[in-house]
Design an enzyme around this catalytic site. Structure first.
Site, PDB file in Angstrom:
ATOM      1  N   SER A 152       0.833  -1.195   0.000  1.00  0.00           N
ATOM      2  CA  SER A 152       0.000   0.000   0.000  1.00  0.00           C
ATOM      3  C   SER A 152       0.876   1.256   0.000  1.00  0.00           C
ATOM      4  CB  SER A 152      -0.974  -0.047   1.179  1.00  0.00           C
ATOM      5  OG  SER A 152      -1.962   0.945   1.065  1.00  0.00           O
ATOM      6  N   ASP A 248      -9.462  -3.374  -6.304  1.00  0.00           N
ATOM      7  CA  ASP A 248      -8.700  -2.430  -5.485  1.00  0.00           C
ATOM      8  C   ASP A 248      -8.718  -1.061  -6.168  1.00  0.00           C
ATOM      9  OD1 ASP A 248      -6.550  -0.958  -4.223  1.00  0.00           O
ATOM     10  OD2 ASP A 248      -5.658  -2.868  -3.612  1.00  0.00           O
ATOM     11  N   HIS A 278      -8.461  -4.234  -1.434  1.00  0.00           N
ATOM     12  CA  HIS A 278      -7.180  -3.716  -0.976  1.00  0.00           C
ATOM     13  C   HIS A 278      -6.646  -4.558   0.185  1.00  0.00           C
ATOM     14  CE1 HIS A 278      -4.081  -0.709  -0.754  1.00  0.00           C
ATOM     15  NE2 HIS A 278      -4.288  -0.531   0.532  1.00  0.00           N
TER      16      HIS A 278
END
Length: 306
Positions: A152, A248, A278
């Site tokens: 991320s 995502d 995600h």
């Protein structure tokens, strides 16, 4: 976005976790004021966890496999949208990677925005890289067999760090290993994406994170190394593995970055999981689809590290 769009194997993991505190600036500020206390993960038999303090951010956590490892290493950077998290949150994943690949994993602490905006978090990651290079021999590491990875925002910082090392350092990483990386602030500036309501990390949260890090999202110009996708020339960067789910928020920017890396001559693998929200490999780590995905990722990194 409906839960029915999530891969059936992953739905339970997201049943109660639809978004993050970053979607509420007031809640985020409250959480940032609270002391972050994450207990150290328990080391598997024969493995060790060492906490080394230096610099402004707190240093690194070093995960060493039984027997000391193969001489290769991974510098890992945690996620949290630039505004949350700490290296300790990834103890389990770092132990698993060190054990599975037989490599030393060094997990970097970095200061969080908005109190510490760009370039400070990236400076902290570069300090971790320099520490690893300078202390490689003491940990049985070949400094020329080190990869950089993250998830991320950590994946975005990893991509930016690789670019900065390319421009400013001698020894280069052998690979970049990027899980659902946060690569492009222009996604956050696209208000049309707000209506999609992506699971776990939506575009409102994304705008909060990028605005905290850069001051704004989608500005006409950004500093060098601030936004990986804004770098005009990707030639000469190390081989890349980029993984994400197709639902995502970052899927499209991840795909675009993978395509640009390939076009600029960088060997790149882009691994997409249908119905993957995600960070599904963390929240749904026990699901078969996550196990298979991580298996592919580990095989790729093992080949790069030798």
């Amino acid at each position: 976005m409906k839960l029915s769009e999530v891969n059936p194997e992953l739905r339970r993991a997201y049943w109660f976790m639809r978004t993050t505190p970053a979607s509420s600036p007031a809640l985020l500020r409250l959480l940032q004021r609270l002391p972050l206390q994450i207990p150290d993960g328990r080391a598997p038999a024969g493995m060790t966890l060492e906490k080394v303090r230096f610099g402004n951010a707190g240093g690194v956590r070093v995960y060493t496999p039984a027997g000391g490892g193969s001489g290769a290493a991974l510098l890992w950077i945690h996620g949290g949208g630039f505004v949350m998290g700490s290296a300790a949150q990834d103890d389990r994943a770092c132990f698993a990677t060190a054990q599975e690949l037989g490599v030393v994993v060094v997990s970097a602490e970095y200061r969080l925005a908005p109190e510490h905006p760009f370039p400070l978090p990236l400076d902290d990651c570069l300090d971790a890289w320099d520490w690893l290079q300078e202390n490689a021999a003491a940990h049985g590491i070949d400094p020329e067999r080190v990869a950089v990875g993250g998830q991320s925002a950590g994946g975005g910082l990893a991509a930016a760090l690789v670019q900065r090392i390319h421009d400013e350092r001698g020894t280069q990483p052998v690979a970049q290993w990027l899980f659902c990386p946060m690569l492009d602030d222009r996604t956050a500036a696209n208000r049309e994406l707000d209506a999609v309501r992506h699971i776990l990390w939506n575009n409102r949260s994304n705008r909060t994170g990028w605005s905290a890090y850069l001051g704004t999202a989608g500005a006409s110009e950004v500093p060098d190394h601030a936004v990986p996708s804004r770098r005009p020339d990707l030639t000469g960067l190390p081989p890349a593995w980029i993984g994400t789910g197709d639902i995502d928020l970052f899927h499209d920017e991840n795909k675009a970055y993978a395509e640009r890396l390939t076009a600029d001559g960088v060997p790149t693998t882009f691994d997409v999981v249908p119905g993957g929200p995600h960070a599904f490999e963390s929240l749904g780590a026990e699901a078969e689809v996550s196990v298979a995905y991580l298996g592919r990722a580990h095989r790729w990194l093992r080949e790069r590290l030798g």
